[in-house]
Each structure stands twice: as C-alpha cells, then as structure tokens.
Design an enzyme around this catalytic site. Structure first.
Site, short mmCIF file in Angstrom:
data_model
loop_
_atom_site.label_atom_id
_atom_site.label_comp_id
_atom_site.label_asym_id
_atom_site.label_seq_id
_atom_site.Cartn_x
_atom_site.Cartn_y
_atom_site.Cartn_z
N ARG A 78 107.05 0.46 42.09
CA ARG A 78 108.31 1.20 42.04
C ARG A 78 108.10 2.49 41.24
O ARG A 78 107.40 2.52 40.23
CB ARG A 78 109.41 0.33 41.43
CG ARG A 78 109.87 -0.75 42.40
CD ARG A 78 110.89 -1.68 41.82
NE ARG A 78 112.20 -1.04 41.67
CZ ARG A 78 113.27 -1.69 41.25
NH1 ARG A 78 113.20 -2.98 40.95
NH2 ARG A 78 114.42 -1.06 41.13
N SER A 96 117.01 6.78 40.17
CA SER A 96 117.61 5.64 39.47
C SER A 96 118.20 6.06 38.13
O SER A 96 117.56 6.77 37.34
CB SER A 96 116.55 4.56 39.24
OG SER A 96 117.08 3.54 38.42
N ASP A 130 123.57 -1.88 44.73
CA ASP A 130 123.25 -3.30 44.75
C ASP A 130 124.19 -4.12 45.63
O ASP A 130 123.89 -5.27 45.96
CB ASP A 130 123.26 -3.87 43.32
CG ASP A 130 122.04 -3.46 42.53
OD1 ASP A 130 121.05 -3.00 43.13
OD2 ASP A 130 122.06 -3.60 41.28
#
Length: 428
Positions: free
Chosen positions: A119, A162, A304
């Site tokens: 990631r 993010s 999410d």
C-alpha cells in the site's frame, strides 16, 4: 482456509454494535503520548487494534489489557524498545506511527502482511526526501526503515490521498520543538476522519487550528495529557447489520453515538436515500424491512461503505452508481474489483468503472461460492445480502473478519443466521 456456508434466511433482533476501530486507534496513540495514566474502555481487540497496541508497546509505552479495555501509562516522548514494528495488515497502525517514529532519531523498521506490504506511502517519502531524512524500503514496499528526526516547518500534502497521512502528521508535529503547518494542496477527501483525529487530540489537550481544511496550524512543544475515554460504537460495522435488517425482518443496533464524527455515519443518510425506514432514538438505531431503490453514491468521504452499499444495491430496484471511489483499489484488496467480481459470481449485475461501480439491481441472487479476497469488508458485505439468495452462499476465507469485527459470525448467528462451516488445510 475457513469456509462459511450461509443458508438463506431472514434475520432480525437486537445487537450491540462493536466499538469503533477508528476511534480506538486514535485513543490508544494519544494515551500513549500522554503524561500520566489513561483508561480506555469499550474495546474489541480486533487484529488491527492489537497491532496498534503492540506497536505502541514497542515504542516504550506500558499498556495493560483488561476484559474490554486498556490502562495506558503514557510517555510524552517515545523510546524504541523493539526496532522492528509489525503492523500486520493495519494501514492505520502503519500510517499513524511512521511520523511518530520519525521524531525519535533512532532506527525503526515497519513490517506488514498481505496487501499492506504494497500500500502506497509516497506522501511520507516525499517529506523524508525534502527533509533529507534517511529511510529505506524494498522497491517502494515494506519493510520500511526510518532513521532520522522529523523537522518542524511547512508540509504540503495532497487531499485526495488517504487521510491517514494527514492524521499521522497531526499526531507527531505537536511534539516537535518548532511550529508547523500542513497545507492541503487539493480538495480534502475523508474530512470526517480528520475531524475524528482533531477531536481526539483535543480530548488529550492538543490544540490544532483548522483553517477550513486548507491549512492546519500546529504549535510545537505541546504536551498530551492523560484522560479517560470510552470508545463509541462503530458505524462502519453497523452498516452491515443495518443492511441485514433492511433485507430481513428488522434489526435494532445499540451503542451508537448520535453525535458521532465518524465518516461512516453517512450510512444513515445513504440508506434513507435508498428508501430504508430508519428510526433513531439516542444511541439506538432501528431499521425495518424496506424496499430499497437505486441512487447515486459519492464515496469520497466514506469509502469504507462501498462494499456493503454495492451489495445492497445489487438487490435494490433500479440502478445505483457509486462515484469517486478510486481509492478503494489500494485498500486490503482492490475493493472495486473484489466486490464486483464476487457479486457477479452469484448472479448480480455490476459493472466496474475506473473510479466506481454501476449496479443494476435484481430481486434475487442465486448464491454459490464466493471469495473474500482476504478482506473483512468484502466477506461481511456478501454475508449481509445472503437472505436474498435462492441457494446457499459460500464464503471462502471467511475468518478475515477478525481484522475488524471478530464477533461478526457469532452476531450473525445470534440474529438467526444459519451457518455451516468447514476448514481446509488447518490442524486442530
């Protein structure tokens, strides 16, 4: 490898929602950075939370676990007790703690498992390069070794990556000698996660000036101060339970905070826009069986929720379009590919786009074998629509739910779920 065979039945009942993973990560870190003893109550020790607790111990923090909580004896300055920090598959653990490790001037190596190894961490690498802070990785992947001292000053960070990178800096920069500023160079996505971080910092006496999410002004030499914190219920996990109730015979979820800052509280407005009947009563949220409709869902602030909303959309009337969801490709799995693939296997009509999904709803799905992609949210999303299958739904690698919601299958049975299971390649 664990398999769950879910025999389709409508579920109902009352359930206490598990504690918020996002809230708990932040509380454990702030408590560890505080002078004095903090008590954190209402914790589910999922794999991700265990990873953060163990990492803080390796950075010199004394943490004592009791039944559903922690006693944390904090230190205003961390120290390296164990230089190798294993983050398992927890992106929050990794991204929150890298800047803190970079305040120490000691060598710290971060390791991980699964998709976490690859990631992206580029925003931190850019900062380290600009400050000439020494670091080493494996072709951009974990393990990552950091060895240097982060400097106060001006930090430019993109807002469409993010929010964990911004939160990580917000934890670390108040500890530095000088003042700092984080400048957001694009529109900020996932603002509610930043709100959660700022709120938790404030509870532990750290003050950050938020200039309309374009700049964050951070005074240096601040001191975290211990406090008692009760972790609130998790809207991310409630989303699966609410979906089960909508497609079943109704469910009441207890233990939620009506004034929560959690990004995934957006589930309530999105479900209502799809036609769900929802009653809020303080910390309780009740859904009734509802016929849901297609809609347009902007995932930029609540990524999410996409797997469970895609699953619900697959058995809703009309067409649902999910947009601004490109970041889901770098989660525990490529969630756009994962959820579209597995839903289509069982008879859904899901079209994968570069940054979203188009889902044409059906009244029923046929069921059959699916794979979780070792992603807790994919497994739970599939389970949440099992009552709409005409044949049993099989989920391969179903125990991945331990990452965030270890009691999921237990709660599923409590609500009336009919599950058989078997294991392949495991010894007992």
């Amino acid at each position: 490898m664990q398999y769950k065979i879910i025999n389709p039945v409508k579920l109902s009942g009352n359930i206490t929602v598990p504690p918020s993973k996002s809230d708990c990560h932040r509380a454990v870190i702030c408590a560890g950075l505080s002078e004095g003893v903090s008590e954190i109550e209402n914790i589910t020790f999922s794999e991700d939370i265990e990873a953060t607790c163990e990492a803080m111990k390796q950075l010199g923090i004394n943490i004592v676990k009791f039944k559903d909580g922690l006693i944390v004896k904090g230190e205003n300055k961390l120290s390296v007790k164990e230089s190798n920090i294993h983050c398992c598959q927890s992106g929050s653990t990794l991204r929150f703690l890298i800047p803190l490790a970079a305040t120490l001037g000691e060598k710290v190596t971060f390791e991980g498992e699964g998709k976490l190894v690859e990631r992206p961490l580029k925003p931190y690498y850019d900062i380290f390069n600009s400050q000439k802070l020494q670091y080493k990785n494996q072709d951009g992947k974990l393990p990552l070794t950091v060895n240097g001292v982060l400097k106060s000053g001006e930090y430019k960070v993109k807002g469409n990556i993010s929010s964990q990178f911004i939160s990580g800096l917000l934890f670390a920069l108040p500890l530095l000698q000088g003042d700092s500023k984080i400048i957001i160079t694009t529109e900020l996505e996932s603002k509610p996660y930043i709100d959660m971080t700022l709120d938790m910092l404030d509870k532990f006496s750290i003050k950050i000036e938020n200039n309309n999410y374009k700049e964050f002004i951070i005074k240096g030499n601040q001191k975290y101060k211990s406090c008692k914190h009760i972790v609130e219920g998790d809207f991310s996990q409630a989303a699966f339970l609410l979906t089960i109730g909508i497609l079943g015979e109704g469910i009441k979820c207890r233990g939620l905070n009506a004034k929560s800052l959690q990004a995934d509280k957006a589930i309530l407005d999105i479900l209502r826009s799809m036609g769900a009947q929802i009653i809020e009563n303080g910390g309780e949220i009740e859904v009734s069986p509802s016929k849901t409709q297609g809609t347009v869902i902007d995932a930029s602030q609540c990524p999410d929720l996409v797997p469970v909303l895609a699953a619900l959309a697959s058995v809703s009337e009309g067409t649902t379009e999910i947009v601004n969801a490109a970041r889901l490709r770098i989660k525990e799995s490529d969630r756009l590919a994962a959820i579209s693939s597995e839903l289509n296997k069982i008879g859904a009509d899901v079209e994968e786009k570069e940054d979203g999904l188009i889902i044409r709803g059906k009244d029923k799905l046929r069921g059959g074998e699916t794979y979780s992609w070792n992603d807790h949210r994919i497994a739970m999303a599939l389970a949440s629509i099992s009552s709409k299958c005409t044949e049993p739904l099989i989920i391969k690698d179903s125990n991945c739910v331990k990452k965030s919601y270890p009691e999921f299958w237990q709660h599923f049975r409590k609500l009336g779920g009919n599950i058989d299971e078997w294991s392949v390649g495991e010894q007992y």
